[in-house]
Design an enzyme around this catalytic site. Structure first.
Site, PDB file in Angstrom:
ATOM      1  N   CYS A 116      12.010 -20.757 -14.134  1.00 47.30           N
ATOM      2  CA  CYS A 116      12.708 -20.889 -12.841  1.00 47.30           C
ATOM      3  C   CYS A 116      11.754 -20.939 -11.650  1.00 47.30           C
ATOM      4  O   CYS A 116      12.193 -21.129 -10.508  1.00 47.30           O
ATOM      5  CB  CYS A 116      13.726 -19.768 -12.654  1.00 47.30           C
ATOM      6  N   ASP A 348      40.500 -53.985  26.761  1.00 48.16           N
ATOM      7  CA  ASP A 348      39.286 -54.537  27.351  1.00 48.16           C
ATOM      8  C   ASP A 348      38.853 -53.695  28.548  1.00 48.16           C
ATOM      9  O   ASP A 348      39.626 -52.902  29.093  1.00 48.16           O
ATOM     10  CB  ASP A 348      39.514 -55.992  27.790  1.00 48.16           C
TER      11      ASP A 348
END
Length: 533
Positions: A116, A348
């Protein structure tokens, strides 16, 4: 150590002698008791030593629970040098016998685990957990539970494979077996140990469904190159990816380990794996909160304000946008890293949005603050409205991710109402436009407008004008109210876009028409829910 049985003794002895930590030994003995892993490492080491001493006297008479298994003594009589295993070049590697065990085990308490790389050693200790919790608390997140994740160096999978082959061979000589999938996963064991400590320090429970994540990223530079032989053996498993710094990802390594033959693995990697000089390092301790979603409706009163930042070729055209005027206050209050703005359609830059406004939603990414009362949301709405006369928001509220889908569904399915100020080149009288009021469900063919062709695919879209109502102003101007299918290009319906929208107001009136002003009067999407003012 009640979880271990006599059949585990050769595994315990073998792994202790080769430099494996007590918790990894428990994993290879398939011990599933979470509380056992949480015991201090030194105590576990003493327990393993005691286990070996208590069982040593029984060695001559022990029989394992399998059909006619050879005992340890019989196997030792076949070699004068003690137990053996293959190393990386296929030669026999001597492993210390039990007589040498006491000195070896004493050293193993000080060694970095060869499997590990220290993950189940130093990084399970209270001091490290406190360091993690200090980092979490200093990040100033709101959370009521947490989920813990850990990223491990990919070479751990290689070392685990080597250790498994070692144990597999030893047990095979005893007539026993160990399936790879029976070994307790390193991540699982680590979480068993860490979860209760983090929970106690942070004062909240661990919950796999929590939106607050604490993550650790480990690395081990000393052994980084241990995976590289796999790229030669299994090149198909290692392909570059845009978002990955290295091809040696954990999944790629696991895939290669599944493909490589055992004999080829043993030619390239030592078995047992060598003991490293250094521990893993915790590269990152990260916190992340799941996204929070805020919805509402906005009105836009300016004809010089885009919905989103207007940037062309890297140059900003206007100083602000609807998105920014709303989000800057949300970002500040929620303390988020970033945001994503969406709405039910868009207008827009020169179009106003009036009436009950346009539905919008903002995803706030990794917010530090997530809990707001209804009164606090009202206050935040007022702050936004006081900050600008160009926009106003209403019905500001917290919503779920799934609820936003209702807003997007309405983009194409619902109707929208507009008010357009129209100019004509030839003089008109009231009776010239009166017939427009009688037109119902007018079908249009709209080719993608020239003005949006740079960001929309070329296509012909069928749209419907449900109703129209005209209001005469003078010989060259009239106002037209339209109720249309969502997604209709109103400007193009008026002027025709060089014949790309058919029919259009110009063709219906048999003259040139153009649009001077356009307002969105309503967006008929019943979301988000209306709140009491």
């Amino acid at each position: 150590m009640s979880s271990l049985t006599e059949k585990d003794r050769p595994v315990v002895q073998l792994l202790l002698n080769t430099g494996t930590c007590p918790r990894c030994i428990l994993r290879f003995c398939c011990v599933g008791s979470q509380t056992l892993y949480r015991r201090p490492s030194k105590d576990l080491m003493k327990d393993l030593q005691e286990f070996l001493r208590n069982n040593q006297e029984k060695e001559d008479t022990v029989c394992f629970d399998v059909a006619d298994p050879p005992c340890k003594r019989i196997r030792l009589e076949h070699t004068e040098e003690g137990p053996v295993d293959l190393n990386h070049n296929g030669a026999l590697q001597q492993i210390p016998s039990l007589d040498e065990e006491n000195a070896t085990v004493e050293d193993s308490a000080l060694r970095v685990c060869n499997v590990c790389l220290g993950i189940l050693q130093e990084f399970c200790e209270a001091d490290f957990v406190k360091k993690v919790c200090q980092k979490v608390n200093s990040a100033d997140y709101q959370f009521t539970s947490f989920v813990f994740s850990v990223s491990l160096p990919p070479q751990l999978s290689v070392r685990e494979r080597a250790a498994w082959l070692l144990v597999k061979q030893t047990l095979g000589n005893l007539g026993l077996s160990l399936a790879k999938d029976d070994i307790v996963q390193l991540k699982e064991a680590y979480k068993w140990i860490i979860h209760p400590q983090l929970s106690e320090e942070l004062g909240v429970p661990a919950d796999g469904k929590s939106l607050f994540e604490v993550s650790l990223v480990f690395a081990h530079p000393e052994t980084d190159e241990e995976c590289h032989f796999l790229a030669t053996a299994c090149p198909d498993c290692f392909k570059p990816a845009k978002n990955k710094q290295s091809v040696f990802t954990r999944m790629a390594v696991i895939k290669a380990l599944e493909k490589i033959k055992e004999e080829d693995f043993l030619k390239h990697f030592p078995c047992p794996p060598s003991s490293p000089e250094s521990l893993c390092v915790a590269l990152e301790i990260q916190c992340n909160n799941g996204a929070v979603f805020v919805a509402g409706r906005y009105n836009k009163y300016s004809r010089n304000l885009p919905q989103t930042p207007w940037i062309i070729d890297g140059e900003r055209k206007l100083e602000s946008s609807v998105e920014e005027l709303i989000s800057e206050h949300l970002m500040a209050e929620f303390k988020a890293d970033s945001f994503n703005f969406s709405s039910s359609g868009r207008e827009d830059v020169d179009v106003r949005t009036l009436g009950n406004g346009r539905p919008f939603a903002i995803e706030l990414v990794n917010p530090r603050r997530i809990h707001f009362t209804a009164e606090e949301m009202k206050g935040l709405q007022q702050t936004i409205n006081n900050s600008s006369d160009k926009i106003q928001v209403r019905d500001l509220q917290l919503v779920t991710r799934s609820a936003i889908g209702r807003m997007k569904e309405g983009e194409e399915e619902k109707t929208k109402t507009y008010s357009a100020l129209i100019w004509t080149d030839k003089a008109i009288q009231k009776e010239d436009i009166a017939f427009l009021d009688d037109i119902k469900e007018l079908k249009l063919d709209q080719k993608t407008p020239l003005r949006v062709l740079h960001r929309r695919p070329l296509a012909v879209r069928c749209r419907i004008i449900h109703t129209m109502k005209s209001q005469y102003i003078d010989e060259h101007h009239f106002r037209l109210q339209l109720k249309t299918q969502a997604g209709t290009y109103i400007k193009e319906f008026v002027h025709g876009d060089f014949g790309r929208t058919k029919p259009n107001i110009g063709s219906l009136l048999n003259r040139t028409a153009d649009i001077l002003e356009l307002d969105v009067e309503s967006v008929d999407v019943d979301w988000p829910p209306t709140l009491d003012s």
